[in-house]
Design a protein around this motif. Structure first.
Motif, PDB file in Angstrom:
ATOM      1  N   LEU A 103       0.903  -1.247   0.062  1.00 23.40           N
ATOM      2  CA  LEU A 103       0.030  -0.054   0.235  1.00 23.40           C
ATOM      3  C   LEU A 103       0.857   1.220   0.140  1.00 23.40           C
ATOM      4  CD1 LEU A 103      -3.033   0.569   2.242  1.00 23.40           C
ATOM      5  CD2 LEU A 103      -1.420   2.314   2.135  1.00 23.40           C
ATOM      6  N   ILE A 104       1.775   1.301   0.865  1.00 20.26           N
ATOM      7  CA  ILE A 104       2.780   2.448   1.104  1.00 20.26           C
ATOM      8  C   ILE A 104       3.656   2.554  -0.434  1.00 20.26           C
ATOM      9  CG2 ILE A 104       4.734   3.402   2.057  1.00 20.26           C
ATOM     10  CD1 ILE A 104       3.684   1.970   4.641  1.00 20.26           C
ATOM     11  N   ILE A 105       4.036   1.667  -0.969  1.00 16.92           N
ATOM     12  CA  ILE A 105       4.744   1.613  -2.126  1.00 16.92           C
ATOM     13  C   ILE A 105       3.913   2.130  -3.259  1.00 16.92           C
ATOM     14  CG2 ILE A 105       6.058   0.169  -4.007  1.00 16.92           C
ATOM     15  CD1 ILE A 105       7.582   0.483  -1.191  1.00 16.92           C
ATOM     16  N   ASN A 106       2.594   1.569  -3.386  1.00 14.36           N
ATOM     17  CA  ASN A 106       1.924   1.796  -4.515  1.00 14.36           C
ATOM     18  C   ASN A 106       1.634   3.680  -4.251  1.00 14.36           C
ATOM     19  OD1 ASN A 106       1.573  -0.634  -5.351  1.00 14.36           O
ATOM     20  ND2 ASN A 106      -0.246  -1.016  -4.382  1.00 14.36           N
ATOM     21  N   ALA A 107       1.239   3.995  -2.916  1.00 15.57           N
ATOM     22  CA  ALA A 107       1.039   5.654  -2.692  1.00 15.57           C
ATOM     23  C   ALA A 107       2.006   6.295  -3.199  1.00 15.57           C
ATOM     24  CB  ALA A 107       0.687   5.572  -1.357  1.00 15.57           C
ATOM     25  N   TYR A 108       3.324   5.923  -2.822  1.00 17.15           N
ATOM     26  CA  TYR A 108       4.366   6.375  -3.152  1.00 17.15           C
ATOM     27  C   TYR A 108       4.613   6.710  -4.597  1.00 17.15           C
ATOM     28  CZ  TYR A 108       9.349   7.883  -3.742  1.00 17.15           C
ATOM     29  OH  TYR A 108      10.445   8.392  -4.044  1.00 17.15           O
ATOM     30  N   ASN A 109       4.394   5.739  -5.160  1.00 17.90           N
ATOM     31  CA  ASN A 109       4.644   5.733  -6.797  1.00 17.90           C
ATOM     32  C   ASN A 109       3.484   6.584  -7.371  1.00 17.90           C
ATOM     33  OD1 ASN A 109       6.890   4.118  -7.179  1.00 17.90           O
ATOM     34  ND2 ASN A 109       5.588   2.297  -6.872  1.00 17.90           N
ATOM     35  N   ASN A 110       2.387   6.349  -6.752  1.00 15.55           N
ATOM     36  CA  ASN A 110       1.517   7.472  -7.190  1.00 15.55           C
ATOM     37  C   ASN A 110       1.561   9.036  -6.876  1.00 15.55           C
ATOM     38  OD1 ASN A 110      -1.130   8.271  -7.869  1.00 15.55           O
ATOM     39  ND2 ASN A 110      -2.488   8.122  -6.144  1.00 15.55           N
ATOM     40  N   ILE A 111       2.018   9.319  -5.799  1.00 21.75           N
ATOM     41  CA  ILE A 111       2.540  10.508  -5.762  1.00 21.75           C
ATOM     42  C   ILE A 111       3.614  10.978  -6.585  1.00 21.75           C
ATOM     43  CG2 ILE A 111       3.614  12.082  -3.777  1.00 21.75           C
ATOM     44  CD1 ILE A 111       2.160  10.323  -1.689  1.00 21.75           C
ATOM     45  N   ARG A 112       4.725  10.089  -6.677  1.00 26.57           N
ATOM     46  CA  ARG A 112       5.708  10.608  -7.569  1.00 26.57           C
ATOM     47  C   ARG A 112       5.299  10.503  -9.343  1.00 26.57           C
ATOM     48  NH1 ARG A 112      11.082  10.535  -6.083  1.00 26.57           N
ATOM     49  NH2 ARG A 112      11.182  11.847  -7.635  1.00 26.57           N
ATOM     50  N   SER A 113       4.160   9.973  -9.613  1.00 26.21           N
ATOM     51  CA  SER A 113       3.700   9.858 -10.841  1.00 26.21           C
ATOM     52  C   SER A 113       2.832  11.267 -11.166  1.00 26.21           C
ATOM     53  CB  SER A 113       2.873   8.726 -11.277  1.00 26.21           C
ATOM     54  OG  SER A 113       1.610   8.745 -10.441  1.00 26.21           O
ATOM     55  N   LYS A 114       2.870  12.106 -10.328  1.00 23.48           N
ATOM     56  CA  LYS A 114       1.946  13.277 -10.849  1.00 23.48           C
ATOM     57  C   LYS A 114       2.672  14.562 -10.078  1.00 23.48           C
ATOM     58  CE  LYS A 114      -1.261  12.665  -7.095  1.00 23.48           C
ATOM     59  NZ  LYS A 114      -2.560  12.421  -6.740  1.00 23.48           N
ATOM     60  N   VAL A 115       2.284  15.628 -10.936  1.00 26.02           N
ATOM     61  CA  VAL A 115       2.563  17.235 -10.391  1.00 26.02           C
ATOM     62  C   VAL A 115       1.414  18.062 -10.351  1.00 26.02           C
ATOM     63  CG1 VAL A 115       3.951  19.033 -11.140  1.00 26.02           C
ATOM     64  CG2 VAL A 115       5.038  16.782 -11.081  1.00 26.02           C
ATOM     65  N   GLU A 116       1.267  18.590  -9.462  1.00 25.49           N
ATOM     66  CA  GLU A 116      -0.047  19.415  -9.509  1.00 25.49           C
ATOM     67  C   GLU A 116       0.363  20.850  -8.798  1.00 25.49           C
ATOM     68  OE1 GLU A 116      -4.632  19.773  -7.719  1.00 25.49           O
ATOM     69  OE2 GLU A 116      -3.290  18.141  -7.090  1.00 25.49           O
ATOM     70  N   LEU A 117       0.040  22.111  -9.511  1.00 29.47           N
ATOM     71  CA  LEU A 117       0.436  23.242  -8.845  1.00 29.47           C
ATOM     72  C   LEU A 117      -0.449  24.066  -7.913  1.00 29.47           C
ATOM     73  CD1 LEU A 117       2.234  25.124 -12.121  1.00 29.47           C
ATOM     74  CD2 LEU A 117       3.156  23.532 -10.217  1.00 29.47           C
ATOM     75  N   THR A 118      -0.310  24.551  -6.826  1.00 28.15           N
ATOM     76  CA  THR A 118      -1.252  25.218  -6.077  1.00 28.15           C
ATOM     77  C   THR A 118      -0.613  26.653  -6.043  1.00 28.15           C
ATOM     78  OG1 THR A 118       0.267  24.593  -4.077  1.00 28.15           O
ATOM     79  CG2 THR A 118      -1.600  23.362  -4.586  1.00 28.15           C
ATOM     80  N   VAL A 119      -1.441  27.528  -5.584  1.00 30.92           N
ATOM     81  CA  VAL A 119      -1.074  29.185  -5.639  1.00 30.92           C
ATOM     82  C   VAL A 119      -1.324  29.546  -4.021  1.00 30.92           C
ATOM     83  CG1 VAL A 119      -1.698  31.222  -6.398  1.00 30.92           C
ATOM     84  CG2 VAL A 119      -1.679  29.437  -7.919  1.00 30.92           C
ATOM     85  N   TRP A 120      -0.357  29.996  -3.467  1.00 32.36           N
ATOM     86  CA  TRP A 120      -0.442  30.536  -2.176  1.00 32.36           C
ATOM     87  C   TRP A 120      -0.517  32.210  -2.220  1.00 32.36           C
ATOM     88  CZ3 TRP A 120       2.988  27.923   2.187  1.00 32.36           C
ATOM     89  CH2 TRP A 120       2.626  26.514   1.921  1.00 32.36           C
ATOM     90  N   LEU A 165      -5.703  23.339 -17.294  1.00 34.09           N
ATOM     91  CA  LEU A 165      -5.256  22.172 -16.355  1.00 34.09           C
ATOM     92  C   LEU A 165      -3.950  22.476 -15.703  1.00 34.09           C
ATOM     93  CD1 LEU A 165      -6.229  19.402 -15.608  1.00 34.09           C
ATOM     94  CD2 LEU A 165      -4.831  18.590 -17.308  1.00 34.09           C
ATOM     95  N   ARG A 166      -3.856  22.216 -14.429  1.00 40.43           N
ATOM     96  CA  ARG A 166      -2.813  22.727 -13.728  1.00 40.43           C
ATOM     97  C   ARG A 166      -2.078  21.350 -13.044  1.00 40.43           C
ATOM     98  NH1 ARG A 166      -4.497  26.311  -8.607  1.00 40.43           N
ATOM     99  NH2 ARG A 166      -5.450  27.467 -10.060  1.00 40.43           N
ATOM    100  N   LYS A 167      -2.202  20.141 -13.784  1.00 43.16           N
ATOM    101  CA  LYS A 167      -2.020  18.805 -13.077  1.00 43.16           C
ATOM    102  C   LYS A 167      -1.499  18.211 -14.241  1.00 43.16           C
ATOM    103  CE  LYS A 167      -5.113  16.069 -11.506  1.00 43.16           C
ATOM    104  NZ  LYS A 167      -6.126  15.660 -10.605  1.00 43.16           N
ATOM    105  N   CYS A 168      -0.446  17.210 -14.051  1.00 44.70           N
ATOM    106  CA  CYS A 168       0.024  16.121 -14.887  1.00 44.70           C
ATOM    107  C   CYS A 168       0.172  14.815 -14.171  1.00 44.70           C
ATOM    108  CB  CYS A 168       1.408  16.397 -15.727  1.00 44.70           C
ATOM    109  SG  CYS A 168       1.383  17.892 -16.786  1.00 44.70           S
ATOM    110  N   ALA A 169      -0.166  13.779 -14.684  1.00 37.90           N
ATOM    111  CA  ALA A 169      -0.235  12.524 -14.217  1.00 37.90           C
ATOM    112  C   ALA A 169       0.332  11.484 -15.284  1.00 37.90           C
ATOM    113  CB  ALA A 169      -1.730  11.918 -13.677  1.00 37.90           C
ATOM    114  N   ASP A 170       0.634  10.167 -14.585  1.00 37.41           N
ATOM    115  CA  ASP A 170       1.288   9.235 -15.408  1.00 37.41           C
ATOM    116  C   ASP A 170       2.530   9.579 -15.617  1.00 37.41           C
ATOM    117  OD1 ASP A 170      -0.988   7.607 -14.987  1.00 37.41           O
ATOM    118  OD2 ASP A 170      -1.900   8.143 -17.026  1.00 37.41           O
TER     119      ASP A 170
END
Length: 810
Positions: A380-397, A420-425
């Motif tokens: 589960l942790i490995i999958n979640a980590y790979n999921n996190i590393r497979s996408k980039v999403e910008l936020t504005v502060w 769109l402000r997000k890339c996946a896969d």
């Protein structure tokens, strides 16, 4: 291909940010009467610049001399044609300046790990003219071998006892698996139960030391507690195992847990936890029940909202547990983002939908399904980590309210995706870019400094953006008070006179109240029209517009106002535009007559990266499903679609159930398939709301499953535990079967032949018998009958033999 992708991006940018802002000016030039600059009735250079970014102001003193009325606010080309020299034209535009631009890094660990750069540029400055868009590009890269800090936060309520037994050696196994992904890994541990007060926990004296007192199934446990920090982040994973071995479960009274208290403390107590600035921060939250939320504390008399600060005492326990309410989702999301923490909800299957809804409200969170005894926690942790590393999403502060931002993502396929402000896969090491358009809607008070920050979710890297506004005209610096040009009773500024109170006119030559027929005719928009459109008074060649409780009335003939525009749900221009002379001027990112239609497309992107799952179109930020039978926020649900079985086969059955197929290797399985999968020995197909799917496996077996949608929005797949396969053939049995079949066929053929012959003979005999019975003559009377014995009369002469007979009958 890279050059082609850049050309596509530049084309989109040119059309969106260069041609579109010029369209109003083009139409103004081609269509008479639609010149918004002259129709805006600007009386100063600053007012002119605010009308539209295509408007310019002529500060030349003798411009328009000889005309009764003339407008210094017009398109730049028109001003030059009308005699204004270019050095007197005020026409500022928005611009971008890059202040810091360190190249992107390629590796996260090693001697340069403290100087890793994952976003470029790092600092820029914007000069913005209201309404005039400018843009800049941001590049982001997920570098290889980046350090990882993982803090395991576990629910130690009584129902998690079997899970605690499972993770006692988690540290070693997890470090081995994470070592395949990063060479710099640290692990920490904390636990939580709930607030040790009524009604959340048992508070009677006999339960103070042992809340499990009298509980037969498990009679001994430790007192309940809000949050306890047990092990700071360390690379010595044996310490993790040692600390986990010491832990015991506790018992609380109600079903919900105090997990959100623990998450917030683990986020803000960064020195105690040991979060490194130069690492990914993963916070794994393992539980089997729902959390308490803000305002639940009032049940126990806690009315003080959470202050979002660290409250760990000398024993590393949450000291304000019984003093403050539970944190809200908004506060939780703010603190997680502030400390660059990815939150991973590891929850049991029945809680998946609830925590999935939380992820939509807390940026940077993901949810995974935890087995009842936590056996799958490492995967589960490995999958979640790979999921996190497979996408980039910008936020504005710190996003200023008067600035509109619009994003266009260019992901690994090189195709620009507006809104769109997000890339996946993504793969580790991929670089993606985002074009950001910026538009100021208004001017803040003079001297106001504005800035904001663009930051990828979970990254320490950020882009700092400083903003200054081009709201002032350079000619205003040379303004002259009591100028002779203004009859010494006004200030000469940018070619016009600003008269003292009580005076009017281009040169302050009139006093208020002076009227004449000549002045009245100049106050009518056309012959026969009302003076000042009936919404003002004519004074000294000018219309003085009335004040209105609804807004501002303005224009050369008081023909315009800022309140007679279309509304949406009672809100003028939907709150996403400005009303200008009866027409909504929409802010960036909105279109429509009343500006209620968003051009943002990110809400329409499904988990597989397609727009509306390929089954609809994105209209005003929402998916309109065009495929019959499709529904859901992104048209992702469609049991009756032709591709439904294929989608669920590859994305769920093969990938999640059997860990095979084309999606099993690129770590997208867990992200794409969030359906509930139920395995059965015998598949029932009598449910009218379920679709039966079947396919042939690689080894010629048949896999069957049903796909249905429950009323709670959860997709459910019911599948066989194993594909149906026939047994292997027995050679001897096959031989005997073939021989027996041949003999059987021969016997059957012989029997059939015999049967046919017998039937034929019997028919012939019957026909013969029938013929005999129908005969008309007996044998004796039959004229055709001839007796076998014949009688003849013969006369013979025997004299020749010496005897003589007279004859006789013989």
């Amino acid at each position: 291909p890279h050059t082609t992708a850049k050309l596509k991006v530049l084309t989109v940018i040119a059309v969106r940010y260069v041609l579109l802002p010029l369209l109003p000016m083009i139409f103004g030039i081609l269509l008479s009467g639609l010149n918004m600059c002259m129709g805006g009735s600007a009386t100063s250079c600053e007012e002119c610049l605010l009308i539209h970014p295509s408007c310019a102001w002529c500060a030349q003193e003798d411009f328009g001399r000889g005309r009764t009325l003339t407008s210094r606010c017009d398109f730049s080309q028109n001003l030059q044609k009308r005699g204004c020299e270019s050095q007197f034209i005020e026409f500022p535009s928005s611009s971008t300046s890059v202040l810091k631009n360190v190249p992107l890094s390629s590796k996260g660990s090693g001697p340069t790990q403290y100087d890793v750069t994952q976003i470029m540029p790092q600092k820029i400055s914007l000069s913005l003219r209201p309404g005039d868009q400018t843009w800049f590009e941001v590049q982001v890269r997920q570098v290889e071998d980046y350090p990882v800090d993982l803090y395991y936060l576990m629910d130690l309520s009584l129902s998690m006892k079997d899970d605690l037994d499972t993770i006692r050696n988690l540290g070693t196994k997890l470090a081995q698996e994470m070592g395949k992904l990063t060479s710099n890994f640290r692990l920490g541990f904390g636990s939580f139960v709930d607030k040790n007060m009524s009604p959340f926990s048992y508070t009677a004296p006999k339960y103070q030391e042992n809340p499990c007192n009298g509980y037969k199934l498990f009679p001994n446990c430790v007192p309940s507690f809000g949050f306890r920090h047990i092990l700071s982040l360390t690379d010595k994973v044996d310490r993790f195992n040692e600390e986990v071995q010491k832990q015991m479960v506790s018992r609380n009274r109600d079903a919900p847990e105090g997990g959100f208290d623990a998450i917030l403390q683990a986020s803000v107590c960064k020195e105690r936890i040991g979060w490194r600035k130069e690492a990914y921060h993963l916070l794994v939250f393992a539980t089997d029940d729902v959390p308490h939320l803000a305002l639940d504390g009032k049940l126990g008399g806690l009315v003080q909202p959470h202050d979002g600060r660290c409250h760990l005492d000398g024993n590393n326990e949450y000291s304000a547990s019984t003093m403050m309410d539970y944190p809200s989702l908004a506060l939780l999301g703010e603190k997680l983002a502030e400390n660059n923490i990815y939150l991973i909800f590891a929850v049991t299957k029945r809680l998946y939908v609830i925590y999935k809804n939380f992820t939509a409200l807390i940026p940077g969170t993901t949810v995974e399904i935890l087995d009842q005894d936590s056996k799958n926690i490492i995967q589960l942790i490995i999958n979640a980590y790979n999921n996190i590393r497979s996408k980039v999403e910008l936020t504005v502060w710190d996003h200023p309210e008067d600035i509109s931002l619009s994003f266009t993502a260019t992901c690994q396929d090189g195709q620009p995706l507006p809104g769109l402000r997000k890339c996946a896969d993504l793969k580790i090491g991929d670089t993606v870019s985002f074009n950001v358009s910026v538009e100021a809607r208004s001017c803040p008070p003079r001297g106001t400094d504005q800035s904001f920050t663009i930051k990828p979710v979970g990254f320490k890297d950020r882009l700092e953006v400083a903003v200054d506004y081009r709201c002032d005209c350079s000619c205003s610096r040379t303004a002259r008070a009591n100028s002779s040009i203004c009859s010494s009773i006004g200030t000469y500024n940018c070619g016009t006179c600003r008269c003292e109170p009580g005076y009017l006119g281009a040169r302050c030559e009139c006093q208020e109240g002076e009227t004449s027929s000549m002045y009245l005719s100049a106050c009518r928009e056309a012959e026969g029209k009302q003076v000042c459109s009936g919404r003002g008074e004519c004074s000294c060649n000018q219309c003085l517009c009335y004040e209105s409780e609804f807004g501002k009335i303005y224009g050369s003939f008081c023909e315009c106002d800022d309140f007679s525009c279309a509304r949406h749900k009672g809100i003028l221009c939907s709150g996403h535009g400005e009303c200008h002379c009866g027409e909504c001027k929409c802010h960036a990112g909105y279109i429509g007559d009343n500006c209620n239609c968003s051009t943002e497309t990110s809400p329409c992107i499904s988990d597989d990266g397609q727009m509306c799952s390929g089954r609809g179109s994105c209209v005003c930020g929402r998916c309109q499903c065009t495929e019959p039978g499709a529904f859901g926020d992104t048209c992702e649900k469609c049991p009756t679609c032709p591709d439904a079985c294929g989608t669920k086969r590859y994305g769920c059955i093969e990938c999640r159930l059997f860990n095979s197929g084309r999606l099993a290797d690129n770590q997208t399985c867990q992200r794409l398939c969030k359906d509930e999968i139920i395995t059965v020995e015998t598949l029932k197909t009598d449910d009218p709301g379920a679709v039966l799917c079947l396919y042939k496996t690689d080894n010629d077996c048949v896999m069957k499953f049903t796909y249905s949608e429950h009323a709670n929005g959860q997709s459910v797949l019911t599948a066989l535990q194993e594909p149906e396969c026939g047994g292997g053939p027995d050679a001897m049995m096959v031989l005997l079967a073939v021989v027996g079949s041949i003999l059987l066929v021969g016997i059957v053929l012989l029997a059939a032949w015999k049967l046919v012959i017998t039937i034929h003979d019997r028919r012939e005999f019957a026909r013969f018998q029938s013929a005999r019975s129908r005969a008309r003559y007996e044998m004796a009377s039959n004229p055709l009958y001839k007796h076998p014995i014949s009688t003849h009369a013969v006369e013979t002469d025997f004299n020749m033999y010496g005897k003589s007979y007279n004859g006789g009958v013989h």
